[in-house]
Design an enzyme around this catalytic site. Structure first.
Site, PDB file in Angstrom:
ATOM      1  N   GLY A 143     -38.000  36.327  10.910  1.00 56.35           N
ATOM      2  CA  GLY A 143     -39.431  36.608  11.045  1.00 56.35           C
ATOM      3  C   GLY A 143     -39.393  35.036  10.438  1.00 56.35           C
ATOM      4  N   LYS A 144     -40.109  34.387  10.495  1.00 52.12           N
ATOM      5  CA  LYS A 144     -41.075  33.296   9.759  1.00 52.12           C
ATOM      6  C   LYS A 144     -42.135  32.968   9.240  1.00 52.12           C
ATOM      7  CE  LYS A 144     -37.982  29.172  10.829  1.00 52.12           C
ATOM      8  NZ  LYS A 144     -36.376  29.610  10.979  1.00 52.12           N
ATOM      9  N   GLY A 145     -41.982  32.649   8.139  1.00 52.71           N
ATOM     10  CA  GLY A 145     -43.421  31.794   7.511  1.00 52.71           C
ATOM     11  C   GLY A 145     -43.539  30.278   6.913  1.00 52.71           C
TER      12      GLY A 145
END
Length: 418
Positions: free
Chosen positions: A105-107
């Site tokens: 994931g990444k944000g």
């Protein structure tokens, strides 16, 4: 430099390059080139002057076949939907190449944190945490620090989540300060895995890391820690840079002294021990034994790669080379040891932190570092074995062969539902 490559397209091209070495159907491989979901949200936050400002923010959950989504949150003006999609995909394969049980994931938030007070950043962070609340959790999606975020922001997110959920769940996020459930050794982890990869690379190439001339582009956490640890191996760090520019000294620097200067002045530029000042591009094209790109993605494109003179490149940043740069450097017989191995120390020690949080039993820094070294060196050995066995054109493709095979196996063993 030419027009910047789209990082998401670069990721997909890297997967395509490895696909011919992986025994899997095109349909299965295609699902590994796209995120499962992307949250895009607008944060309306009151500033210190009472005005409301709106910030765009994202969270991409790319693939969860091997475990809960895992990846950082960055604060930067250039954060975009495609960037977080690419970074979340790289996280899938990073976790797989070092064989830890996570997806990717990444944000990020589109913001320059230097423009805001600490109280404003806290409100912005907590606003994002509120939006992330339905998606994150220690068995679902576990954020961590990234560019321009650190222990402070992770502590705020943990506190916001636990307050809203009326629970205690330190494993919801990693990269926290030790007093809030963080792990010893986490701050140095990315730089340490970069050093370990460089050490193993020089050993594999039958070269001596002691005395090797090193240039580090990007003097944030990963870059400066890598420089310090390489210096402790008696490598000669001759050039470093940050967003303001670079410095060079023929006889090398003490990386700790340079970091102290940056802390005092805001930049490595102006360090009194430097022989001359350079641009970031100059640092990337120095004739050195080892180049460590440790800033943002797309630092070296196909055009600049033609001017790169380093013998070995170890990527501390995510995606610092475009696919065109990889092709140019492969033709020049430059060894590139990829990000999904070299900077995997951060997520590996985040995994250790998550394990410690769940057990409520904490390790010594010595144990953390020993376990990290074991994982990185085993992954390196697996990488070079795959590179030699498959005849892959470069180390990056070999790393993706290892990682994709593990993700495909997990998917096929679980089956497709519905």
């Amino acid at each position: 430099m030419s027009e910047q490559a789209n990082p998401f397209e670069s990721l997909q091209e890297q997967i395509d390059d490895a696909a011919e070495y992986v025994d899997a159907g095109d349909d299965v491989l295609n699902r590994l080139k796209h995120p499962e979901r992307v949250l895009e949200t607008n944060l309306s936050v009151e500033m210190d002057d009472g005005e409301i400002e709106v910030f765009k923010a994202f969270r991409s959950e790319f693939n969860g076949d091997r475990g809960p989504y895992k990846g950082g949150i960055r604060y930067h003006p250039n954060v975009s939907r495609d960037e977080v999609k690419a970074l979340s995909g790289w996280m899938v394969y990073k976790c797989a190449v070092v064989d830890i049980p996570y997806g990717g994931g990444k944000g990020g938030i589109v913001i320059d944190p230097d423009d805001y007070s600490e109280s404003e950043l806290e409100r912005i962070t907590r606003s994002f945490a509120k939006e992330l609340r339905p998606f994150i959790g220690e068995d679902k999606d576990i954020p961590a620090p990234d560019v321009n975020t650190g222990q402070r922001e992770m502590n705020w997110i943990k506190d916001t989540y636990e307050t809203l959920e009326n629970t205690t769940e330190p494993g919801v996020i990693t990269g926290k300060s030790p007093d809030s459930g963080g792990s010893a050794g986490r701050v140095e982890a990315t730089g340490r895995s970069t050093m370990l990869t460089a050490r193993e690379a020089f050993d594999y190439l039958d070269r001596d890391i002691a005395g090797a001339e090193v240039a580090v582009q990007g003097y944030g956490n990963a870059g400066w820690i890598a420089a310090k640890l390489l210096h402790e191996l008696d490598a000669n760090v001759v050039a470093v840079s940050d967003s303001s520019g670079g410095i060079y000294a023929e006889d090398g620097f003490n990386p700790v002294d340079v970091k102290d200067h940056k802390n005092e002045t805001g930049s490595v530029v102006g360090y009194p021990g430097a022989d001359e000042e350079l641009s970031n591009e100059d640092v990337l094209t120095l004739d050195v034994d080892l180049l460590v790109p440790a800033a943002l993605e797309n630092a070296i494109d196909g055009d600049l790669a033609r001017d790169v003179r380093a013998d070995v490149i170890v990527e501390a940043a995510n995606g610092p080379l475009t696919p065109e740069a990889d092709e140019v450097l492969a033709e020049a017989d430059t060894y590139v040891f990829p990000d999904i191995l070299a900077n995997a120390g951060g997520v590996t020690v985040s995994y250790f932190e998550w394990v410690q949080n769940r057990q409520r039993f904490y390790w010594t820094e010595q144990r953390v570092n020993e376990e990290l070294e074991r994982i990185i060196t085993a992954a390196f050995d697996n990488l070079v074995e795959t590179y030699e066995r498959t005849g892959a054109p470069n180390m990056r493709t070999a790393a993706y062969v290892v990682a994709i095979r593990r993700v495909v196996d997990a998917y096929e063993e679980s089956g497709n539902w519905p």
